[in-house]
Design an enzyme around this catalytic site. Sequence first.
Site, PDB file in Angstrom:
ATOM      1  CB  SER A  63      40.669  58.338  32.010  1.00  0.00           C
ATOM      2  OG  SER A  63      40.271  57.102  32.545  1.00  0.00           O
TER       3      SER A  63
HETATM    4  N1  SAH Z   1      40.260  52.786  30.392  1.00  0.00           N
HETATM    5  C1  SAH Z   1      38.967  53.239  29.910  1.00  0.00           C
HETATM    6  C2  SAH Z   1      38.240  54.048  30.962  1.00  0.00           C
HETATM    7  C3  SAH Z   1      37.224  53.250  31.567  1.00  0.00           C
HETATM    8  S1  SAH Z   1      36.249  53.907  32.869  1.00  0.00           S
HETATM    9  C4  SAH Z   1      39.096  53.994  28.611  1.00  0.00           C
HETATM   10  O1  SAH Z   1      40.223  54.231  28.162  1.00  0.00           O
HETATM   11  O2  SAH Z   1      38.072  54.319  28.030  1.00  0.00           O
HETATM   12  C5  SAH Z   1      36.314  52.530  33.941  1.00  0.00           C
HETATM   13  C6  SAH Z   1      35.776  51.245  33.394  1.00  0.00           C
HETATM   14  O3  SAH Z   1      35.960  50.266  34.415  1.00  0.00           O
HETATM   15  C7  SAH Z   1      34.289  51.229  33.066  1.00  0.00           C
HETATM   16  O4  SAH Z   1      34.137  50.816  31.742  1.00  0.00           O
HETATM   17  C8  SAH Z   1      33.702  50.212  34.041  1.00  0.00           C
HETATM   18  O5  SAH Z   1      32.638  49.459  33.502  1.00  0.00           O
HETATM   19  C9  SAH Z   1      34.910  49.333  34.332  1.00  0.00           C
HETATM   20  N2  SAH Z   1      34.900  48.582  35.579  1.00  0.00           N
HETATM   21  C10 SAH Z   1      34.439  48.943  36.801  1.00  0.00           C
HETATM   22  N3  SAH Z   1      34.655  47.960  37.693  1.00  0.00           N
HETATM   23  C11 SAH Z   1      35.274  46.940  37.019  1.00  0.00           C
HETATM   24  C12 SAH Z   1      35.748  45.646  37.380  1.00  0.00           C
HETATM   25  N4  SAH Z   1      35.647  45.176  38.624  1.00  0.00           N
HETATM   26  N5  SAH Z   1      36.319  44.878  36.420  1.00  0.00           N
HETATM   27  C13 SAH Z   1      36.445  45.323  35.141  1.00  0.00           C
HETATM   28  N6  SAH Z   1      36.010  46.531  34.746  1.00  0.00           N
HETATM   29  C14 SAH Z   1      35.429  47.336  35.668  1.00  0.00           C
END
Ligand code: SAH
Length: 215
Positions: A63
Amino acid sequence: MIPDWASERASMVECQFRARGIRDPRVLQAVLEIPREEFIPLESRVFSYQDEPVQIGYGQTISQPYMATLMAECLELKGTERVLDVGAGSGYQAALLGALAAEVVSIELVPALAEQARRNLRKTGRAHNVTVIVGDGSEGCAEFAPYDGISVAAGAPEVPFKLLEQLKDPGRLVIPIGSMDDQELRVVVKSGGRIEARVATYCRFVPLRGQQGWK
Ligand code: SAH
């Protein structure tokens, strides 16, 4: 030339966070201590302190720094809490929450990203109070529930009811809610048996998949 990451971090705190109203000293201190560049793939590392999300593989992003920091601030952590981080991705948000709370459970749908998050947390010395789990975080993580705080880094059509169920009273949940393209960042507060929500900002996150997300 190797970039001076520490000074990039300090200017991010001034220009992107303080200038936009982030004030919690614990949150500002934590972002100064976490090497964000270590959570970003080598080829994109120069963008580590830019005011934008960065690709981390599998179509996902870490993010925008401001958004991650605002979300952490909205949870109003004191250091004693157990927090659920939905969407581990790079592991950065989990590291940040780990610096602010007692314990973090971080759940990720994509096994390879969960492994990457674990690696990044280990190499930055942040793994001691963070457990990364592979699973569908739209249903929370019942195994370690309830949570004092829940942070969701992917946009959902509505607030998943299991997340509300797994939130303690009192407890705070921060989650982007809206369409696939645009969301409002909602802060949901459970207190005295009541649930109230406010909008912290507008945002654009990758979609939350899974049972309680986008099918
Ligand atoms: N917090 C992360 C940003 C991740 S982007 C960071 O600091 O890098 C969002 C993430 O959510 C992605 O990796 C995606 O694979 C995950 N995601 C999407 N749907 C999800 C779900 N139902 N359960 C767990 N993870 C999920």
